[in-house]
Motif scaffolding. Structure first.
Motif, PDB file in Angstrom:
ATOM      1  N   ARG B  10       0.852  -1.196   0.000  1.00 25.25           N
ATOM      2  CA  ARG B  10       0.000   0.000   0.000  1.00 25.25           C
ATOM      3  C   ARG B  10       0.877   1.232   0.000  1.00 25.25           C
ATOM      4  N   ARG B  11       0.607   2.123  -0.955  1.00 27.84           N
ATOM      5  CA  ARG B  11       1.400   3.344  -1.043  1.00 27.84           C
ATOM      6  C   ARG B  11       0.465   4.531  -1.133  1.00 27.84           C
ATOM      7  N   SER B  12       0.983   5.657  -0.738  1.00 25.67           N
ATOM      8  CA  SER B  12       0.204   6.883  -0.927  1.00 25.67           C
ATOM      9  C   SER B  12       0.087   7.135  -2.427  1.00 25.67           C
ATOM     10  N   PHE B  13      -1.039   7.734  -2.837  1.00 21.00           N
ATOM     11  CA  PHE B  13      -1.211   8.095  -4.247  1.00 21.00           C
ATOM     12  C   PHE B  13      -0.192   9.150  -4.654  1.00 21.00           C
ATOM     13  N   LEU B  14       0.462   9.748  -3.647  1.00 18.82           N
ATOM     14  CA  LEU B  14       1.387  10.857  -3.890  1.00 18.82           C
ATOM     15  C   LEU B  14       2.830  10.470  -3.589  1.00 18.82           C
ATOM     16  N   TYR B  15       3.120   9.160  -3.516  1.00 20.21           N
ATOM     17  CA  TYR B  15       4.412   8.802  -2.921  1.00 20.21           C
ATOM     18  C   TYR B  15       5.613   9.368  -3.681  1.00 20.21           C
ATOM     19  N   ARG B  16       5.503   9.512  -4.998  1.00 15.42           N
ATOM     20  CA  ARG B  16       6.644  10.080  -5.735  1.00 15.42           C
ATOM     21  C   ARG B  16       6.856  11.553  -5.380  1.00 15.42           C
ATOM     22  N   GLU B  17       5.729  12.266  -5.211  1.00 12.15           N
ATOM     23  CA  GLU B  17       5.812  13.682  -4.818  1.00 12.15           C
ATOM     24  C   GLU B  17       6.433  13.800  -3.422  1.00 12.15           C
ATOM     25  N   CYS B  54      -0.217  18.251   4.520  1.00 10.94           N
ATOM     26  CA  CYS B  54       0.160  16.920   5.004  1.00 10.94           C
ATOM     27  C   CYS B  54      -0.636  15.843   4.275  1.00 10.94           C
ATOM     28  N   ASP B  55       0.055  14.784   3.832  1.00  9.76           N
ATOM     29  CA  ASP B  55      -0.626  13.680   3.158  1.00  9.76           C
ATOM     30  C   ASP B  55      -1.126  12.677   4.195  1.00  9.76           C
ATOM     31  N   LEU B  56      -2.422  12.395   4.166  1.00  4.55           N
ATOM     32  CA  LEU B  56      -3.021  11.485   5.147  1.00  4.55           C
ATOM     33  C   LEU B  56      -3.519  10.201   4.486  1.00  4.55           C
ATOM     34  N   PRO B 136     -15.945   2.788  -1.131  1.00  9.58           N
ATOM     35  CA  PRO B 136     -14.566   2.516  -0.696  1.00  9.58           C
ATOM     36  C   PRO B 136     -13.667   3.757  -0.793  1.00  9.58           C
ATOM     37  N   ARG B 137     -13.823   4.652   0.163  1.00  7.50           N
ATOM     38  CA  ARG B 137     -13.111   5.942   0.128  1.00  7.50           C
ATOM     39  C   ARG B 137     -11.594   5.780   0.177  1.00  7.50           C
ATOM     40  N   ALA B 138     -11.094   4.732   0.871  1.00  3.45           N
ATOM     41  CA  ALA B 138      -9.643   4.562   0.975  1.00  3.45           C
ATOM     42  C   ALA B 138      -9.027   4.277  -0.389  1.00  3.45           C
ATOM     43  N   GLU B 139      -9.806   3.672  -1.282  1.00  2.00           N
ATOM     44  CA  GLU B 139      -9.295   3.324  -2.611  1.00  2.00           C
ATOM     45  C   GLU B 139      -9.642   4.385  -3.651  1.00  2.00           C
ATOM     46  N   THR B 140     -10.590   5.272  -3.356  1.00  2.00           N
ATOM     47  CA  THR B 140     -11.046   6.213  -4.382  1.00  2.00           C
ATOM     48  C   THR B 140     -10.718   7.668  -4.071  1.00  2.00           C
ATOM     49  N   ASN B 141     -10.470   7.968  -2.793  1.00  2.00           N
ATOM     50  CA  ASN B 141     -10.185   9.363  -2.411  1.00  2.00           C
ATOM     51  C   ASN B 141      -8.810   9.472  -1.773  1.00  2.00           C
ATOM     52  N   PHE B 142      -8.045  10.487  -2.169  1.00  2.00           N
ATOM     53  CA  PHE B 142      -6.858  10.800  -1.370  1.00  2.00           C
ATOM     54  C   PHE B 142      -7.284  11.790  -0.296  1.00  2.00           C
ATOM     55  N   TRP B 143      -6.442  11.924   0.717  1.00  2.00           N
ATOM     56  CA  TRP B 143      -6.816  12.707   1.889  1.00  2.00           C
ATOM     57  C   TRP B 143      -5.627  13.569   2.300  1.00  2.00           C
ATOM     58  N   LEU B 144      -5.836  14.863   2.314  1.00  2.00           N
ATOM     59  CA  LEU B 144      -4.795  15.792   2.742  1.00  2.00           C
ATOM     60  C   LEU B 144      -5.286  16.580   3.937  1.00  2.00           C
ATOM     61  N   ALA B 145      -4.338  17.084   4.728  1.00  2.00           N
ATOM     62  CA  ALA B 145      -4.700  18.042   5.776  1.00  2.00           C
ATOM     63  C   ALA B 145      -3.966  19.342   5.487  1.00  2.00           C
ATOM     64  N   ILE B 202      -8.653  10.284  -6.437  1.00  2.00           N
ATOM     65  CA  ILE B 202      -7.236   9.899  -6.513  1.00  2.00           C
ATOM     66  C   ILE B 202      -6.589  10.231  -7.862  1.00  2.00           C
ATOM     67  N   ALA B 203      -7.394  10.223  -8.941  1.00  2.00           N
ATOM     68  CA  ALA B 203      -6.823  10.449 -10.266  1.00  2.00           C
ATOM     69  C   ALA B 203      -6.187  11.838 -10.363  1.00  2.00           C
ATOM     70  N   SER B 204      -6.620  12.764  -9.499  1.00  2.00           N
ATOM     71  CA  SER B 204      -6.102  14.133  -9.563  1.00  2.00           C
ATOM     72  C   SER B 204      -5.201  14.465  -8.380  1.00  2.00           C
ATOM     73  N   ALA B 205      -4.737  13.438  -7.662  1.00  2.00           N
ATOM     74  CA  ALA B 205      -3.965  13.680  -6.440  1.00  2.00           C
ATOM     75  C   ALA B 205      -2.710  14.516  -6.704  1.00  2.00           C
ATOM     76  N   VAL B 206      -1.948  14.125  -7.722  1.00  2.00           N
ATOM     77  CA  VAL B 206      -0.680  14.824  -7.980  1.00  2.00           C
ATOM     78  C   VAL B 206      -0.957  16.266  -8.424  1.00  2.00           C
ATOM     79  N   TYR B 207      -1.975  16.435  -9.271  1.00  2.00           N
ATOM     80  CA  TYR B 207      -2.339  17.781  -9.716  1.00  2.00           C
ATOM     81  C   TYR B 207      -2.656  18.682  -8.524  1.00  2.00           C
TER      82      TYR B 207
END
Lengths: 100, 233
Positions: B10-17, B54-56, B136-145, B202-207
């Motif tokens: 399991r990795r953050s959708f933003l792990y490269r960033e 912060c990436d959550l 399934p929010r954990a698989e479809t949404n990224f979460w930032l604070a 999640i598809a727009s997490a990096v953006y």
């Protein structure tokens, strides 16, 4: 920016909404003629004046009803679709034709 | 040697960033979470009080919807507001955001706990829960604070809803457009330092991560680790 009042989320920029066409009564799909069904599916009255339309708040995928004056370009009232559609609509399969 | 995101399935959708921003990772819920960015803890906590992102994504979250959602979740022990767009904190640290009469979002706390989330997710099945469906929010949404005194000014640049603390109370929810994306914003702080949760597709997490850092630059905003956010709460 024009504002619209979403019954679920409050005032939002009009950019957050999608128009969904006129609110019209659905004919019984099992009994109506093809012409009646085509009228329901494809045709819009496109009236000048007070209209009642479906609108969707895109951020929440929430559909509601808006009353608008298309001549003055004013939104008069928005409300939850539950005010009009009080009962759940069940769809039944048409009865198969009886064998001779 | 520190943990790398690729060491875990399991990795953050933003792990490269996060990697390129210099994050130091540690394991949380089976994922590598960005706990800090190498600065000393005090400086990073100060950054979080000024303006931090912060990436959550490693924290637990789920959702349920349907005409019977409220009754089903209550049967699992959840408490929920009857009004929409309000968060109800639970005794176990989970927060439940009522998004609509028939939809709720469940968020774990910043330490990675959310027993009610695990319980509801494992109790739910299509056959058993009539009129209540899992989202399934954990698989479809990224979460930032977003945290810090400059957050309301930052949001004023990218979101049309008034999120100043005096008009957007603690536990309020706004489902709206942020930097042209549909997003859920929740005010999470209970006082001193303004703090907001932000969830989007999640598809727009990096953006969105890059857009937020760009918008934050004028206020001196930077990424902060989960440790700094835990320090605030």
């Amino acid at each position: 920016m024009k504002l619209m009042h979403c019954p679920l989320n409050g005032w939002r920029n009009i950019q957050e909404f999608t128009h969904g066409g006129e609110v019209v009564a659905e004919p019984d799909p099992n009994r109506c003629s093809d012409a009646e069904w085509a009228e329901f599916v494809f045709m819009e009255e496109n009236k000048a004046g007070m209209v009642r339309e479906w609108w969707c708040h895109t951020a929440t995928a929430y559909w509601f009803i808006a009353e608008r004056d298309t001549v003055k370009d004013e939104i008069i009232r928005t409300y939850d679709a539950g005010e009009v559609f009080k009962e759940r609509i069940e769809f039944t399969r048409p009865e198969p034709p009886k064998e001779a | 040697m520190t943990l790398a995101p690729k060491d875990r399935t399991r990795r953050s959708f933003l792990y490269r960033e996060l990697e390129s921003a210099g994050a130091v990772f540690d394991e949380l819920n089976g994922a590598a979470a960005a706990m800090s960015y190498g600065a000393d803890a005090e400086a990073e906590a100060a950054q979080a009080r000024s303006l931090g992102l912060c990436d959550l994504s490693a924290l637990p979250r789920t959702g349920f919807k349907g005409w019977n959602m409220s009754a089903w979740l209550k049967a699992q022990g959840a408490e929920m507001s009857e009004a929409s767009n309000i968060v109800t904190p639970q005794a176990d640290g989970t927060r439940i955001a009522r998004l609509a009469p028939g939809e709720a979002l469940l968020l774990g706390n910043y330490r990675g706990h959310g027993p009610l989330i695990e319980k509801a997710d494992s109790a739910w099945s299509m056959q058993e829960a009539d009129g209540c469906f899992q989202v399934p929010r954990a698989e479809t949404n990224f979460w930032l604070a977003l945290s810090g005194s400059h957050v309301p000014a930052l949001f004023a640049k990218i979101c049309a809803v008034d999120l100043r603390p005096e008009s957007f109370a603690t536990h309020s929810v706004a489902q709206t457009n942020v930097a042209r994306l549909n997003a859920i914003i929740i005010r999470a702080d209970t006082g001193e330092v303004p703090q907001f949760d932000l969830l989007s597709d999640i598809a727009s997490a990096v953006y969105l991560w890059r857009a937020l850092l760009d918008a934050m630059a004028e206020f001196g905003g930077k990424p902060v680790g989960l440790a700094a956010l835990q320090e605030l709460n």
